[in-house]
Write a protein that holds these residues in place. Structure first.
Motif, PDB file in Angstrom:
ATOM      1  N   PHE A  45      -4.422 -10.118   0.586  1.00 34.90           N
ATOM      2  CA  PHE A  45      -4.073  -9.184  -0.474  1.00 34.90           C
ATOM      3  C   PHE A  45      -3.383  -9.914  -1.623  1.00 34.90           C
ATOM      4  N   TYR A  86       4.592   2.655   1.722  1.00 35.97           N
ATOM      5  CA  TYR A  86       3.190   2.546   1.342  1.00 35.97           C
ATOM      6  C   TYR A  86       2.310   3.237   2.388  1.00 35.97           C
ATOM      7  N   GLY A 124      -9.765   0.366   5.419  1.00 38.54           N
ATOM      8  CA  GLY A 124     -10.577  -0.331   4.440  1.00 38.54           C
ATOM      9  C   GLY A 124     -10.053  -0.275   3.031  1.00 38.54           C
ATOM     10  N   GLN A 125      -8.852   0.224   2.861  1.00 41.05           N
ATOM     11  CA  GLN A 125      -8.293   0.362   1.512  1.00 41.05           C
ATOM     12  C   GLN A 125      -7.057  -0.507   1.350  1.00 41.05           C
ATOM     13  N   SER A 126      -6.583  -0.539   0.130  1.00 44.03           N
ATOM     14  CA  SER A 126      -5.377  -1.313  -0.138  1.00 44.03           C
ATOM     15  C   SER A 126      -4.126  -0.505   0.188  1.00 44.03           C
ATOM     16  N   LEU A 127      -3.008  -1.087  -0.080  1.00 46.68           N
ATOM     17  CA  LEU A 127      -1.735  -0.398   0.098  1.00 46.68           C
ATOM     18  C   LEU A 127      -1.460   0.442  -1.148  1.00 46.68           C
ATOM     19  N   TYR A 171      -0.609 -12.197  -0.078  1.00 44.47           N
ATOM     20  CA  TYR A 171      -0.185 -11.914   1.288  1.00 44.47           C
ATOM     21  C   TYR A 171      -1.392 -12.014   2.224  1.00 44.47           C
ATOM     22  N   PHE A 205      -0.865  -3.593  -5.175  1.00 44.03           N
ATOM     23  CA  PHE A 205      -1.776  -4.416  -4.396  1.00 44.03           C
ATOM     24  C   PHE A 205      -3.229  -4.237  -4.822  1.00 44.03           C
ATOM     25  N   GLY A 206      -4.002  -5.314  -4.690  1.00 39.91           N
ATOM     26  CA  GLY A 206      -5.442  -5.213  -4.775  1.00 39.91           C
ATOM     27  C   GLY A 206      -5.996  -4.612  -3.495  1.00 39.91           C
ATOM     28  N   LYS A 207      -7.294  -4.379  -3.467  1.00 40.02           N
ATOM     29  CA  LYS A 207      -7.928  -3.713  -2.324  1.00 40.02           C
ATOM     30  C   LYS A 207      -8.047  -4.611  -1.107  1.00 40.02           C
ATOM     31  N   GLY A 208      -7.824  -5.894  -1.297  1.00 35.47           N
ATOM     32  CA  GLY A 208      -7.880  -6.804  -0.165  1.00 35.47           C
ATOM     33  C   GLY A 208      -9.247  -7.444   0.015  1.00 35.47           C
TER      34      GLY A 208
END
Lengths: 113, 114
Positions: free
Chosen positions: A90, B35, B40-43, A36, A103-106
Motif C-alpha cells: 500500500f 479505518y 479487495g479494497q484499500s483502507l 506499507y 491509502f491507495g487501493k493496494g
C-alpha cells in the motif's frame, strides 16, 4: 479531490525478478509519503517513508522508493524479489491539511519460486 | 515505535447487533484513527478519534452508526452498531506519533455479519 493511485492491482513475478510498483498522488502542498506492506494474516508494516531531503529513500528488506515531485509519483522498487515478498503493498500519503493517511487501493504481489 | 493491541481479532455477529472493537497502545499517541478495509479494497478512513472530545467523521460515516470513544491517549474503541451484512469488513485502528512522522497499526478485526 485528493487521491492516491496505485496502477498495478495484481503483479506476479518470478523469484529474482525486479519489481517496480507505481504510486501517484494528487495533492497540493507538502506531502509525506509512505509504503506499507501487509503479509498474509499480519498487520501493516512500514517499508519506508519520505518527508524531505534525498528523494531516493531506502527502506527495509531491500526496498527503495523514489519521490519525483514533478510527476507526483513515489514508486517502490526492489532489484530482486524473493518468495517471502509475497504480500499486499500500500502507498499512503499525508497531506498538509490533516493528519490521517490516505491509502491507495493496494497491489497484490505474488512471487513464484 | 508504539505497539497497538486490537481486540477482537475476528467475530461473527448477527445482524441488528453491535460490536465494540478496542485498541490499546503501549505508549501515548497524539492521534488515533479508525479505518475500514473491505475485501479487495484499500483502507478507508472512518474517523479521527480525539482525546476527550467527539470524533471527527469522514463523509459517509456517522456517529450513530460508528460511535467512537477515546478516554485517554492510549485507548480507543469503535462500535459498529445495528450491523448488517454490508458492515462485514476488516476494521483497523492506527496511532500517530511525533506529529505525523510515525504511524502504527493494530492487527485488525475481521467482522462477518450474518
Amino acid at each position: 479531490a485528493q487521491s492516491v493511485s496505485q496502477h498495478n492491482h495484481h503483479v506476479i513475478l518470478s523469484e529474482a525478478a525486479s519489481l517496480e510498483l507505481g504510486c501517484n498522488y494528487s495533492y497540493g502542498g507538502t506531502v509525506n509519503l509512505f509504503w506499507y506492506v501487509q503479509y498474509p494474516g499480519q498487520h501493516l508494516q512500514l517499508l519506508l517513508k519520505y518527508f524531505s531531503g534525498d528523494p531516493l529513500v531506502k527502506g527495509i528488506k531491500g526496498f527503495e522508493a523514489e519521490f519525483i515531485k514533478s510527476k507526483f509519483s513515489f514508486n517502490l522498487r526492489k532489484p530482486s524479489v524473493q518468495w517471502s515478498d509475497t504480500a499486499e503493498y500500500f502507498c499512503a500519503v499525508k497531506g498538509d491539511s490533516g493528519y490521517a493517511l490516505n491509502f491507495g487501493k493496494g497491489t497484490s504481489l505474488l512471487v513464484t519460486p | 515505535s508504539a505497539v497497538i493491541s486490537q481486540k477482537p481479532s475476528r467475530d461473527i455477529c448477527q445482524r441488528g447487533t453491535s460490536l465494540t472493537i478496542q485498541c490499546q497502545v503501549d505508549s501515548q499517541v497524539t492521534m488515533m484513527f479508525w479505518y475500514r478495509q473491505q475485501p479487495g479494497q484499500s483502507l478507508t478512513l472512518i474517523a479521527t478519534a480525539n482525546q476527550g472530545s467527539e470524533a471527527t467523521y469522514e463523509s459517509g460515516f456517522v456517529i450513530d452508526k460508528f460511535p467512537i470513544s477515546r478516554p485517554n491517549l492510549t485507548f480507543s474503541t469503535l462500535t459498529v452498531s445495528n450491523m448488517s451484512p454490508e458492515d462485514s469488513s476488516i476494521y483497523l485502528c492506527s496511532g500517530m506519533t511525533g506529529g505525523g512522522y510515525g504511524y502504527t497499526f493494530g492487527s485488525g478485526t475481521r467482522l462477518t455479519v450474518v
